[in-house]
Design a protein around this motif. Structure first.
Motif, PDB file in Angstrom:
ATOM      1  N   THR A  81       0.859  -1.180   0.000  1.00 50.46           N
ATOM      2  CA  THR A  81       0.000   0.000   0.000  1.00 50.46           C
ATOM      3  C   THR A  81       0.894   1.229   0.000  1.00 50.46           C
ATOM      4  OG1 THR A  81      -0.063   0.165   2.402  1.00 50.46           O
ATOM      5  CG2 THR A  81      -1.758  -1.226   1.350  1.00 50.46           C
ATOM      6  N   VAL A  82       0.330   2.373  -0.360  1.00 48.25           N
ATOM      7  CA  VAL A  82       1.096   3.620  -0.347  1.00 48.25           C
ATOM      8  C   VAL A  82       1.567   3.908   1.076  1.00 48.25           C
ATOM      9  CG1 VAL A  82       1.021   6.102  -0.796  1.00 48.25           C
ATOM     10  CG2 VAL A  82      -0.133   4.535  -2.346  1.00 48.25           C
ATOM     11  N   ALA A  83       0.712   3.626   2.059  1.00 52.45           N
ATOM     12  CA  ALA A  83       1.075   3.876   3.458  1.00 52.45           C
ATOM     13  C   ALA A  83       2.269   3.029   3.883  1.00 52.45           C
ATOM     14  CB  ALA A  83      -0.122   3.602   4.359  1.00 52.45           C
ATOM     15  N   ASP A  84       2.351   1.785   3.401  1.00 50.10           N
ATOM     16  CA  ASP A  84       3.486   0.919   3.750  1.00 50.10           C
ATOM     17  C   ASP A  84       4.747   1.302   2.974  1.00 50.10           C
ATOM     18  OD1 ASP A  84       2.038  -0.525   5.579  1.00 50.10           O
ATOM     19  OD2 ASP A  84       1.547  -2.149   4.183  1.00 50.10           O
ATOM     20  N   ALA A  85       4.578   1.734   1.729  1.00 56.02           N
ATOM     21  CA  ALA A  85       5.731   2.071   0.896  1.00 56.02           C
ATOM     22  C   ALA A  85       6.343   3.421   1.269  1.00 56.02           C
ATOM     23  CB  ALA A  85       5.326   2.075  -0.586  1.00 56.02           C
ATOM     24  N   ALA A  86       5.515   4.353   1.720  1.00 52.47           N
ATOM     25  CA  ALA A  86       5.983   5.726   1.989  1.00 52.47           C
ATOM     26  C   ALA A  86       7.179   5.792   2.941  1.00 52.47           C
ATOM     27  CB  ALA A  86       4.823   6.578   2.514  1.00 52.47           C
TER      28      ALA A  86
END
Length: 196
Positions: A149-154
């Motif tokens: 997810t974007v939240a995990d990748a950020a």
């Protein structure tokens, strides 16, 4: 040890336990290798990139970012950077080799067209990714190819989720724009064969 929680295995590897690090390697080597294969042209390069990623995991274990109790996202970012550096270093050599004439066979024309189309698409995608900011390219690959997810990748690329979403949207638009048009050198290469 394979049934053990990865956070516990990583804690021991972090403290210098070689057997625990070997278990981390067994758990993630296939996923990291597949990621490397998606970014480089040769299996040997993917093997090298995978080895470098795990070497860096060991060497920099005190500063590794853990996401949801696993080191896999950190490994995926590292192998992507390594593969990108390998690609830059070998790009000229591979272009030279691919431009050399090859012996023709009865079905060579169809095979050549299919190979050229596939090679051109791969080159265009890699070149378009290479033109992106390193963080933007990492966000794209982590979300599109690795399923984060974007939240995990950020946090893996040093961004807050809101900034990552904005950058990811812009990177996708830029990548689509770059792939929507034929670059002049590709058109020239394909038209050269028709003149003969």
């Amino acid at each position: 040890m394979s049934d053990e929680n990865e956070a516990e295995v990583w804690r021991r590897a972090y403290d210098g336990d070689g057997a625990a690090f070997a278990e981390i390697f067994r758990r993630h080597r296939d996923g990291v290798f597949r990621r490397a294969c998606a970014l480089v042209d040769r299996t040997h390069d993917a093997e090298d990139a995978t080895a470098v990623a795990f070497f860096e995991l060991w060497r920099r274990r005190r500063s590794v970012t853990i996401v949801d109790g696993t080191v896999l996202p950190w490994l995926l970012v590292t192998v992507a950077h390594t593969a990108r550096n390998q690609r830059r270093g070998g790009l000229r050599y591979r272009r030279l080799l691919s431009s050399l004439p090859r012996a023709e066979t009865p079905d060579a024309e169809q095979e050549a067209v299919a190979a050229i189309e596939s090679e051109v698409l791969g080159i265009r995608l890699r070149e378009a990714l290479a033109r992106l900011d390193v963080k933007d390219a990492a966000l794209l690959t982590l979300t599109a190819l690795d399923g984060l997810t974007v939240a995990d990748a950020a946090p893996l690329v040093g961004l807050k989720p809101g900034a990552a979403r904005t950058r990811l949207m812009r990177a996708r638009r830029r990548l689509q724009g770059d792939l929507a048009t034929d670059p002049p050198h590709v058109t020239w290469f394909l038209n050269e064969g028709e003149r003969a």
